[in-house]
Design a protein around this motif. Structure first.
Motif, PDB file in Angstrom:
ATOM      1  N   TYR A 413      40.782  59.117  -5.122  1.00 17.41           N
ATOM      2  CA  TYR A 413      40.430  59.093  -3.703  1.00 17.41           C
ATOM      3  C   TYR A 413      41.131  57.902  -3.044  1.00 17.41           C
ATOM      4  O   TYR A 413      40.949  56.748  -3.437  1.00 17.41           O
ATOM      5  N   TRP A 414      41.948  58.188  -2.031  1.00 14.97           N
ATOM      6  CA  TRP A 414      42.670  57.126  -1.330  1.00 14.97           C
ATOM      7  C   TRP A 414      41.702  56.175  -0.638  1.00 14.97           C
ATOM      8  O   TRP A 414      40.592  56.546  -0.270  1.00 14.97           O
ATOM      9  N   ILE A 415      42.176  54.984  -0.410  1.00 18.37           N
ATOM     10  CA  ILE A 415      41.462  54.056   0.485  1.00 18.37           C
ATOM     11  C   ILE A 415      41.999  54.329   1.886  1.00 18.37           C
ATOM     12  O   ILE A 415      43.119  53.945   2.231  1.00 18.37           O
ATOM     13  N   THR A 416      41.203  55.020   2.684  1.00 23.42           N
ATOM     14  CA  THR A 416      41.656  55.413   4.023  1.00 23.42           C
ATOM     15  C   THR A 416      41.330  54.371   5.089  1.00 23.42           C
ATOM     16  O   THR A 416      41.940  54.382   6.164  1.00 23.42           O
ATOM     17  N   SER A 417      40.370  53.476   4.804  1.00 26.72           N
ATOM     18  CA  SER A 417      39.995  52.476   5.814  1.00 26.72           C
ATOM     19  C   SER A 417      39.303  51.293   5.148  1.00 26.72           C
ATOM     20  O   SER A 417      38.666  51.428   4.098  1.00 26.72           O
ATOM     21  N   LEU A 418      39.444  50.132   5.786  1.00 27.64           N
ATOM     22  CA  LEU A 418      38.781  48.891   5.376  1.00 27.64           C
ATOM     23  C   LEU A 418      38.282  48.170   6.626  1.00 27.64           C
ATOM     24  O   LEU A 418      38.883  48.273   7.701  1.00 27.64           O
ATOM     25  N   ALA A 419      37.194  47.430   6.475  1.00 27.84           N
ATOM     26  CA  ALA A 419      36.696  46.574   7.562  1.00 27.84           C
ATOM     27  C   ALA A 419      35.940  45.413   6.950  1.00 27.84           C
ATOM     28  O   ALA A 419      35.306  45.562   5.890  1.00 27.84           O
ATOM     29  N   ILE A 420      36.020  44.261   7.609  1.00 29.09           N
ATOM     30  CA  ILE A 420      35.331  43.070   7.117  1.00 29.09           C
ATOM     31  C   ILE A 420      34.751  42.298   8.297  1.00 29.09           C
ATOM     32  O   ILE A 420      35.316  42.319   9.404  1.00 29.09           O
ATOM     33  N   ILE A 421      33.602  41.665   8.075  1.00 30.00           N
ATOM     34  CA  ILE A 421      33.106  40.692   9.047  1.00 30.00           C
ATOM     35  C   ILE A 421      33.943  39.438   8.852  1.00 30.00           C
ATOM     36  O   ILE A 421      33.886  38.814   7.790  1.00 30.00           O
ATOM     37  N   LYS A 422      34.750  39.103   9.837  1.00 28.72           N
ATOM     38  CA  LYS A 422      35.743  38.047   9.682  1.00 28.72           C
ATOM     39  C   LYS A 422      35.109  36.731   9.216  1.00 28.72           C
ATOM     40  O   LYS A 422      34.015  36.372   9.646  1.00 28.72           O
ATOM     41  N   TYR A 423      35.820  36.062   8.344  1.00 30.98           N
ATOM     42  CA  TYR A 423      35.406  34.766   7.789  1.00 30.98           C
ATOM     43  C   TYR A 423      34.085  34.861   7.024  1.00 30.98           C
ATOM     44  O   TYR A 423      33.318  33.907   6.985  1.00 30.98           O
ATOM     45  N   SER A 424      33.821  36.023   6.435  1.00 29.31           N
ATOM     46  CA  SER A 424      32.581  36.197   5.671  1.00 29.31           C
ATOM     47  C   SER A 424      32.891  36.822   4.314  1.00 29.31           C
ATOM     48  O   SER A 424      34.056  37.068   3.966  1.00 29.31           O
ATOM     49  N   ASP A 425      31.837  37.113   3.545  1.00 30.56           N
ATOM     50  CA  ASP A 425      32.002  37.666   2.194  1.00 30.56           C
ATOM     51  C   ASP A 425      31.603  39.136   2.117  1.00 30.56           C
ATOM     52  O   ASP A 425      31.417  39.669   1.022  1.00 30.56           O
ATOM     53  N   LEU A 426      31.475  39.830   3.257  1.00 36.81           N
ATOM     54  CA  LEU A 426      31.057  41.230   3.274  1.00 36.81           C
ATOM     55  C   LEU A 426      32.153  42.121   3.848  1.00 36.81           C
ATOM     56  O   LEU A 426      32.637  41.881   4.955  1.00 36.81           O
ATOM     57  N   PHE A 427      32.538  43.175   3.085  1.00 37.50           N
ATOM     58  CA  PHE A 427      33.498  44.142   3.623  1.00 37.50           C
ATOM     59  C   PHE A 427      33.121  45.542   3.134  1.00 37.50           C
ATOM     60  O   PHE A 427      32.304  45.718   2.219  1.00 37.50           O
ATOM     61  N   VAL A 428      33.712  46.546   3.780  1.00 39.28           N
ATOM     62  CA  VAL A 428      33.434  47.949   3.451  1.00 39.28           C
ATOM     63  C   VAL A 428      34.747  48.685   3.281  1.00 39.28           C
ATOM     64  O   VAL A 428      35.796  48.288   3.810  1.00 39.28           O
ATOM     65  N   SER A 429      34.678  49.796   2.555  1.00 34.20           N
ATOM     66  CA  SER A 429      35.850  50.643   2.348  1.00 34.20           C
ATOM     67  C   SER A 429      35.450  52.096   2.535  1.00 34.20           C
ATOM     68  O   SER A 429      34.304  52.493   2.281  1.00 34.20           O
ATOM     69  N   GLY A 430      36.409  52.920   2.976  1.00 33.36           N
ATOM     70  CA  GLY A 430      36.163  54.329   3.217  1.00 33.36           C
ATOM     71  C   GLY A 430      37.190  55.212   2.538  1.00 33.36           C
ATOM     72  O   GLY A 430      38.338  54.806   2.347  1.00 33.36           O
ATOM     73  N   SER A 431      36.776  56.428   2.216  1.00 35.62           N
ATOM     74  CA  SER A 431      37.652  57.437   1.639  1.00 35.62           C
ATOM     75  C   SER A 431      37.081  58.798   2.045  1.00 35.62           C
ATOM     76  O   SER A 431      36.518  58.921   3.127  1.00 35.62           O
ATOM     77  N   TRP A 432      37.187  59.821   1.178  1.00 40.13           N
ATOM     78  CA  TRP A 432      36.543  61.101   1.474  1.00 40.13           C
ATOM     79  C   TRP A 432      35.716  61.589   0.272  1.00 40.13           C
ATOM     80  O   TRP A 432      35.491  62.779   0.076  1.00 40.13           O
ATOM     81  N   ASP A 433      35.235  60.630  -0.527  1.00 40.81           N
ATOM     82  CA  ASP A 433      34.421  60.966  -1.693  1.00 40.81           C
ATOM     83  C   ASP A 433      32.965  61.193  -1.337  1.00 40.81           C
ATOM     84  O   ASP A 433      32.137  61.450  -2.219  1.00 40.81           O
ATOM     85  N   GLY A 434      32.603  61.043  -0.049  1.00 45.41           N
ATOM     86  CA  GLY A 434      31.234  61.247   0.386  1.00 45.41           C
ATOM     87  C   GLY A 434      30.438  59.974   0.553  1.00 45.41           C
ATOM     88  O   GLY A 434      29.242  60.029   0.844  1.00 45.41           O
ATOM     89  N   ASN A 435      31.091  58.814   0.411  1.00 48.86           N
ATOM     90  CA  ASN A 435      30.381  57.540   0.507  1.00 48.86           C
ATOM     91  C   ASN A 435      31.240  56.473   1.174  1.00 48.86           C
ATOM     92  O   ASN A 435      32.460  56.423   0.960  1.00 48.86           O
ATOM     93  N   ILE A 436      30.580  55.649   1.997  1.00 47.90           N
ATOM     94  CA  ILE A 436      31.165  54.378   2.435  1.00 47.90           C
ATOM     95  C   ILE A 436      30.625  53.315   1.499  1.00 47.90           C
ATOM     96  O   ILE A 436      29.416  53.235   1.260  1.00 47.90           O
ATOM     97  N   ARG A 437      31.491  52.500   0.946  1.00 53.75           N
ATOM     98  CA  ARG A 437      31.078  51.519  -0.059  1.00 53.75           C
ATOM     99  C   ARG A 437      31.145  50.105   0.521  1.00 53.75           C
ATOM    100  O   ARG A 437      32.128  49.739   1.171  1.00 53.75           O
ATOM    101  N   LEU A 438      30.078  49.352   0.254  1.00 57.82           N
ATOM    102  CA  LEU A 438      29.991  47.959   0.701  1.00 57.82           C
ATOM    103  C   LEU A 438      30.238  47.033  -0.478  1.00 57.82           C
ATOM    104  O   LEU A 438      29.758  47.294  -1.598  1.00 57.82           O
ATOM    105  N   TRP A 439      30.962  45.953  -0.221  1.00 56.77           N
ATOM    106  CA  TRP A 439      31.392  45.039  -1.281  1.00 56.77           C
ATOM    107  C   TRP A 439      31.072  43.602  -0.894  1.00 56.77           C
ATOM    108  O   TRP A 439      31.026  43.253   0.289  1.00 56.77           O
ATOM    109  N   LYS A 440      30.900  42.786  -1.921  1.00 64.71           N
ATOM    110  CA  LYS A 440      30.652  41.357  -1.735  1.00 64.71           C
ATOM    111  C   LYS A 440      31.769  40.568  -2.386  1.00 64.71           C
ATOM    112  O   LYS A 440      32.061  40.747  -3.575  1.00 64.71           O
ATOM    113  N   ILE A 441      32.408  39.701  -1.620  1.00 69.25           N
ATOM    114  CA  ILE A 441      33.445  38.818  -2.166  1.00 69.25           C
ATOM    115  C   ILE A 441      32.759  37.657  -2.880  1.00 69.25           C
ATOM    116  O   ILE A 441      31.885  37.002  -2.310  1.00 69.25           O
TER     117      ILE A 441
END
Length: 510
Positions: A413-441
């Motif tokens: 599943y490709w990484i179709t999109s990314l977003a992050i709260i700038k200058y923070s440790d939280l970001f998300v990624s999107g694809s078409w697997d049925g889920n938006i995934r949240l990550w912690k740096i």
């Protein structure tokens, strides 16, 4: 003579001159100018000369003290009572202060007086506000230089309930979204060539910029798929770009077209405004990045370097940008003022899963964390963490959204999109697997780990974070049945439109 009220001219005791015939303690005699013998000892002469020299030096120091400190210096401050002069006149002249001792004493008195005033005075609200503003500016400066980050990933409560999700519809696939920094409005762009303005809090539609047919000329809008949107940090301008090779500049307040740029020779894939400025960066399939001054509505410069289509671009406060070069498998940091670029090459390691090999063939999206660190995602499902001081990723998470096993050949599943709260440790990624995934740096911004996931059916073509006035954090997702750049796959269960997801904070323990 010094005008200093604390200065007292030392009195020199006069001694009776010795005459001829006087006898010294050692019995020696010296001759006067008249040839007479005056008895003196060598030790007495040396001591007298030294004392006179010291007194002269002290006087010169006292005389120059006002020039050294300047007007209003500590020597000019009156901390003593009105009777100080009378008291000092009664002091023993033999207990004279040196200039250094006197300044030390006055400085202590000054500090004590300031402390007393602060204790007695009431708090000044304006002064407190100034201190808070100064502290905030200092914090922002540290964040922008990458020396300070907001550690917020653990402050949210997961999983997220369906009641926290709002939605809106588009006729065709939503390809891009943009959120104003004040958190009041957002825009969505679609394959139907239209752009819609929405109220973020209520989710109501505020205005529609309709799309036109491909054969229509001089149309005030787009005539093909809209691929990218960006709002200036002051909230005055909206920039849009698409397959029709046009960059349209809109007035946010008046909802009208201000300017149309047509200098690019191919589709506009990504747009980004520099934070705190109305300088716009545009990336195109023609392999170039162009810089625009939106205040003057004019073209500025073109940046070259990529060997393939530029898929994504991002920027922050400095006059620089990071871009993703698709199948040239590089990310590039362009330093505009220095006229230099750094080339950072993507992950080339081959991963084997289920008797299949997966390797990153294309870097499709980039997102800056701060001025020195950024994220990238590609068609192999890899999310990479970068530092501009290192030419390779410092951390790689492969197959982040898993493997698509429905077809005859398993695909990542490709990484179709990314977003992050700038200058923070939280970001998300999107694809078409049925889920938006949240990550912690984690690990001092040298790695990241998964936090949770949000169910989302369809292609997640765009993601943005939004913060409203009361500090609520929202995640905005642009969803479609198709990928924003093609029609090779269609998810019929998906609904074209946007989803606004509130990230709830953990309840404080009483």
């Amino acid at each position: 003579m010094s005008s200093d009220p604390f200065f007292v001219t030392p009195k020199i005791k006069k001694r009776k001159p010795m005459t001829s015939g006087d006898v010294t303690s050692n019995g020696k005699k010296v001759k006067t100018q008249n040839g007479e013998n005056i008895p003196q000892t060598k030790e007495r002469v040396t001591r007298s000369k030294k004392k006179l020299a010291d007194e002269k030096i002290d006087q010169e120091k006292n005389l120059s003290s006002e020039d050294e400190i300047g007007p209003g210096g500590i020597d000019d401050m009156d901390f003593d009572n009105d009777n100080d002069e009378e008291e000092k006149s009664d002091e023993d002249e033999n207990n004279m202060e040196t200039p250094t001792e006197k300044r030390r004493r006055l400085a202590k008195q000054y500090i004590e007086s300031v402390k007393k005033e602060l204790d007695e005075a009431e708090f000044d609200a304006a002064e407190i506000d100034r201190d808070l503003i100064a502290e905030r500016l200092k914090k922002d400066a540290l964040e922008q230089t990458g020396r300070a980050h907001r550690i917020i990933a653990d402050t949210f409560s997961f999983p997220i309930e369906d009641s926290n999700v709002k939605s809106g519809r588009h006729e065709l696939t939503v390809t891009c979204v943009a959120v104003a920094e004040n958190g009041q409005i957002f825009y969505t762009g679609s394959k139907d060539a239209s752009i819609i303005k929405w109220d973020l809090v209520s989710g109501k539609k505020l205005h529609t910029f309709p799309g036109g047919r491909k054969e229509v000329k001089n149309f005030d809008g787009h005539t093909n798929h809209v691929l990218s949107l960006a709002i200036s940090s002051d909230g005055k301008y909206l920039a849009s770009g698409g397959i029709d090779k046009k960059i349209n500049i809109w007035s946010v307040k008046e909802n009208k077209l201000l300017k149309c740029f047509t200098q690019h020779k191919d589709s506009i894939s990504s747009l980004a405004f520099r934070k705190g400025s109305n300088q716009l960066y545009s990336a195109s399939f023609d392999r170039t990045i162009k810089i625009w001054n939106i205040d003057e509505l004019c073209y500025v410069d073109t940046l070259y370097g990529h060997q393939d289509q530029i898929m994504s671009i991002d920027t922050l406060s400095r006059e620089r940008c990071v871009s993703a070069g698709a199948r040239d498998r590089t990310c590039r940091l362009f330093k505009v003022i220095e006229e230099k670029q750094l080339i950072l090459r993507g992950d080339v390691k081959v991963v084997k899963r289920d008797n299949q090999t997966f390797m990153e063939d294309s870097i499709d999206v980039v997102e800056m964390i701060d001025e020195d660190n950024f994220l990238s995602g590609g068609n192999s499902g890899t999310i990479s963490l970068w530092n501009i001081g290192i030419k390779k990723p410092i951390f790689v998470y492969r197959l982040a959204h898993g493997i698509e096993s429905e077809g005859t050949i398993p695909l990542a599943y490709w990484i179709t999109s990314l977003a992050i709260i700038k200058y923070s440790d939280l970001f998300v990624s999107g694809s078409w697997d049925g889920n938006i995934r949240l990550w912690k740096i984690a690990n001092n911004f040298k790695s990241f780990v998964p936090l949770t996931q949000i169910t989302m059916i369809g292609f997640v073509n765009s993601l943005k974070f939004a913060t409203v006035i009361d500090e609520k954090v929202f995640l905005l997702a642009g969803i479609g049945q198709e990928h924003r750049l093609g029609r090779w796959q269609k998810i019929k269960k998906a609904k074209n439109g946007w989803r606004l997801i509130e990230l709830p904070l953990k309840k404080k323990e009483e």
